[in-house]
Design an enzyme around this catalytic site. Structure first.
Site, PDB file in Angstrom:
ATOM      1  CB  THR A  27      39.269  40.221  44.585  1.00 22.87           C
ATOM      2  OG1 THR A  27      39.657  41.447  45.212  1.00 22.87           O
ATOM      3  CG2 THR A  27      39.180  39.127  45.629  1.00 22.87           C
ATOM      4  CG  LEU A  56      40.431  43.365  49.465  1.00 20.88           C
ATOM      5  CD1 LEU A  56      39.811  43.895  50.766  1.00 20.88           C
ATOM      6  CD2 LEU A  56      39.510  42.325  48.824  1.00 20.88           C
ATOM      7  CB  VAL A  82      45.807  48.596  48.955  1.00 21.90           C
ATOM      8  CG1 VAL A  82      45.018  49.568  48.089  1.00 21.90           C
ATOM      9  CG2 VAL A  82      45.326  48.640  50.396  1.00 21.90           C
ATOM     10  CE  LYS A  83      44.853  42.781  41.604  1.00 24.32           C
ATOM     11  NZ  LYS A  83      43.813  41.905  41.078  1.00 24.32           N
ATOM     12  CB  ILE A  84      47.390  50.837  43.452  1.00 28.50           C
ATOM     13  CG1 ILE A  84      47.126  50.887  44.946  1.00 28.50           C
ATOM     14  CG2 ILE A  84      47.435  52.206  42.800  1.00 28.50           C
ATOM     15  CD1 ILE A  84      46.293  52.034  45.422  1.00 28.50           C
TER      16      ILE A  84
END
Ligand code: E4P
Length: 218
Positions: A27, A56, A82-84
């Protein structure tokens, strides 16, 4: 090759799972906004359905806030990634989160050197955006080829998620290159299955079937 679905829409995820074509979900803030529902609601619905990795994205920009936001997201479920975004702050956050055992998907990657930095920082996944590069007349898939070569040279374990996929040829080229994962919009997953000769073949078989004599048995 793993297929992730690039959506925050639960109905699309459900349909993709039913097809057996969803190994995970990605997402981003734009996809969440499209759902017109609170973030927590969208995310808990997705996490109820999906056991594979669910990316996310953080919306903070400085390392400290990215890390605390990332830890909060990771605490929602074991399969949260975790999307960074790939910035200097983002790399520092990736290093800290990876050190804490949290899987990071380093996103908004547009160059092979950015991907090299993501791997060195300890990202579990890297997301090169092929469609957005194609949009500005660069070869998106050439970037994927470069990243895969660099990772193979140094045996990095970071997995490549081909992102920003716009059409079936992006998936074909990703598979030919041996990319680990493609994250695909639902519409494109459907397009992958379609072939006019399949439809024509079914029509011909059904037309011929009408000429099969009925059984004489009662
Ligand atoms: C990747 O993880 C992103 O969510 C996505 O692929 C972006 O695609 P877009 O360029 O179509 O917005």
């Amino acid at each position: 090759m793993n297929f992730f679905i690039d959506t925050a829409n639960v109905e699309e995820i459900r349909q993709g799972l039913a097809l057996g074509m969803v190994d995970g979900v990605t997402t981003n803030p734009s996809l969440i906004a499209k759902e017109k529902k609170p973030f927590d609601e969208v995310v808990s619905n997705i996490l109820e359905l999906v056991s594979g990795p669910v990316s996310l994205e953080v919306i903070s920009l400085d390392t400290e806030s990215m890390v605390s936001e990332g830890k909060k997201l990771a605490s929602l479920s074991d399969n949260v990634v975790v999307k960074i975004p790939l910035t200097l702050d983002g790399l520092r956050a990736t290093k800290e989160l990876a050190h804490a055992g949290i899987a990071v998907n380093q996103t908004l990657v547009f160059s092979p050197l950015q991907a090299l930095l993501a791997a060195k920082a300890g990202a579990a996944y890297v997301s090169p955006f092929v469609g957005r590069l194609d949009d500005i007349s660069h070869h998106g898939l050439a970037l994927v080829e470069q990243i895969l070569a660099i990772y193979a040279n140094y045996m990095f374990e970071t997995k490549v998620i081909v992102a920003s996929i716009r059409h079936p040829l992006h998936v074909l080229d990703s598979a030919m290159l041996g990319a680990h994962i493609a994250t695909i919009p639902f519409k494109v997953i459907e397009q992958l299955a379609k072939h006019p000769l399949t439809d024509k073949g079914i029509d011909m078989f059904l037309a011929d079937w009408k000429n099969v004599p009925a059984s004489k048995k009662k």
